[in-house]
Design a protein around this motif. Structure first.
Motif, short mmCIF file in Angstrom:
data_model
loop_
_atom_site.label_atom_id
_atom_site.label_comp_id
_atom_site.label_asym_id
_atom_site.label_seq_id
_atom_site.Cartn_x
_atom_site.Cartn_y
_atom_site.Cartn_z
N VAL A 12 -39.97 -19.72 17.44
CA VAL A 12 -38.82 -19.34 18.27
C VAL A 12 -38.05 -18.20 17.59
O VAL A 12 -37.85 -18.24 16.36
CB VAL A 12 -37.90 -20.55 18.52
CG1 VAL A 12 -36.62 -20.15 19.22
CG2 VAL A 12 -38.64 -21.62 19.30
N GLY A 13 -37.65 -17.22 18.36
CA GLY A 13 -36.91 -16.09 17.81
C GLY A 13 -35.66 -16.51 17.05
O GLY A 13 -34.95 -17.42 17.47
N ASP A 14 -35.41 -15.86 15.93
CA ASP A 14 -34.25 -16.09 15.05
C ASP A 14 -34.25 -17.43 14.33
O ASP A 14 -33.25 -17.80 13.71
CB ASP A 14 -32.93 -15.91 15.80
CG ASP A 14 -32.65 -14.45 16.12
OD1 ASP A 14 -33.00 -13.58 15.30
OD2 ASP A 14 -32.08 -14.18 17.20
N VAL A 15 -35.37 -18.19 14.38
CA VAL A 15 -35.46 -19.43 13.61
C VAL A 15 -35.94 -19.09 12.20
O VAL A 15 -36.99 -18.48 12.03
CB VAL A 15 -36.40 -20.45 14.28
CG1 VAL A 15 -36.70 -21.62 13.33
CG2 VAL A 15 -35.79 -20.96 15.57
N VAL A 16 -35.16 -19.48 11.22
CA VAL A 16 -35.52 -19.27 9.81
C VAL A 16 -36.41 -20.40 9.34
O VAL A 16 -37.40 -20.18 8.66
CB VAL A 16 -34.25 -19.17 8.94
CG1 VAL A 16 -34.59 -19.09 7.47
CG2 VAL A 16 -33.40 -17.97 9.37
N SER A 17 -36.05 -21.62 9.72
CA SER A 17 -36.88 -22.78 9.36
C SER A 17 -36.61 -23.92 10.33
O SER A 17 -35.56 -23.98 10.97
CB SER A 17 -36.61 -23.24 7.92
OG SER A 17 -35.30 -23.78 7.82
N ALA A 18 -37.60 -24.80 10.43
CA ALA A 18 -37.48 -25.98 11.29
C ALA A 18 -38.00 -27.18 10.50
O ALA A 18 -39.04 -27.10 9.85
CB ALA A 18 -38.29 -25.80 12.56
N GLN A 19 -37.26 -28.25 10.55
CA GLN A 19 -37.66 -29.49 9.89
C GLN A 19 -37.62 -30.62 10.91
O GLN A 19 -36.57 -30.90 11.49
CB GLN A 19 -36.73 -29.84 8.73
CG GLN A 19 -36.83 -28.89 7.57
CD GLN A 19 -35.91 -29.35 6.45
OE1 GLN A 19 -34.75 -29.67 6.67
NE2 GLN A 19 -36.45 -29.38 5.25
N THR A 20 -38.77 -31.24 11.12
CA THR A 20 -38.87 -32.35 12.05
C THR A 20 -39.24 -33.60 11.26
O THR A 20 -40.07 -33.54 10.36
CB THR A 20 -39.95 -32.07 13.11
OG1 THR A 20 -39.66 -30.83 13.75
CG2 THR A 20 -40.02 -33.17 14.14
N GLN A 21 -38.62 -34.69 11.60
CA GLN A 21 -38.98 -36.00 11.04
C GLN A 21 -39.30 -36.94 12.20
O GLN A 21 -38.58 -36.96 13.20
CB GLN A 21 -37.85 -36.60 10.22
CG GLN A 21 -37.54 -35.84 8.97
CD GLN A 21 -36.37 -36.47 8.22
OE1 GLN A 21 -35.53 -37.16 8.79
NE2 GLN A 21 -36.32 -36.24 6.93
N TYR A 22 -40.37 -37.69 12.03
CA TYR A 22 -40.79 -38.68 13.02
C TYR A 22 -40.66 -40.03 12.33
O TYR A 22 -41.44 -40.35 11.44
CB TYR A 22 -42.24 -38.41 13.42
CG TYR A 22 -42.77 -39.26 14.54
CD1 TYR A 22 -42.73 -38.81 15.85
CD2 TYR A 22 -43.35 -40.49 14.29
CE1 TYR A 22 -43.25 -39.57 16.88
CE2 TYR A 22 -43.87 -41.26 15.31
CZ TYR A 22 -43.82 -40.80 16.61
OH TYR A 22 -44.33 -41.56 17.63
N ASN A 23 -39.62 -40.77 12.66
CA ASN A 23 -39.34 -42.04 11.99
C ASN A 23 -39.75 -43.21 12.88
O ASN A 23 -39.20 -43.39 13.95
CB ASN A 23 -37.85 -42.14 11.67
CG ASN A 23 -37.39 -41.00 10.80
OD1 ASN A 23 -38.00 -40.72 9.78
ND2 ASN A 23 -36.34 -40.33 11.20
#
Length: 133
Positions: A39-50
């Motif tokens: 996605v534009g302008d996203v520096v980083s993404a962190q997803t957690q699946y708990n």
């Protein structure tokens, strides 16, 4: 004798279910982070699946946007990317979603900025993505 055998079978079934949910979660996280990072302008993404021993599941998404980004645009675009990457994920799972500018974590926004619940379900995000195209 039969009770011990039943207990072992039950235990093995529970272990198999936990392992399956772990592998599902790992695959989901990998695919979701890859999608959100595009996605534009996203520096980083962190997803957690708990997944709490098969009892409840929750997804946490934290997106760091560039300091020059319009957070509303990043939120809207990333929600659409989330919906597209969610695949066959169960729609009733709640998603804690947060987008913030790099270096200013406390200045972020949540999905309520675009009319969703603060913690929407996967299905609510999918519906948002369908209606906002």
């Amino acid at each position: 004798m039969k009770t011990g055998r039943f207990s072992r079978v039950l235990l093995m079934g529970l272990i198999a279910a936990l392992l399956a949910s772990c592998s599902t979660g790992a695959s989901f996280v990998k695919d979701m982070d890859a999608s959100l990072s595009q996605v534009g302008d996203v520096v980083s993404a962190q997803t957690q699946y708990n997944n709490s021993a098969g009892m409840s599941t929750r997804i946490n998404v934290r997106i760091t946007a560039s300091t020059r980004a319009d957070l509303n645009t990043v939120l809207e675009d990333s929600l659409r990317a989330f919906a597209n990457a969610s695949g066959k994920t169960k729609g009733t799972i709640s998603v804690a979603y947060y987008v913030f500018p790099e270096g200013a974590e406390e200045e972020g926004i949540r999905p309520d900025k675009v009319g969703l619940a603060i913690t929407p379900t996967v299905d609510e995000i999918r519906e948002y993505a369908r209606s906002s195209r």
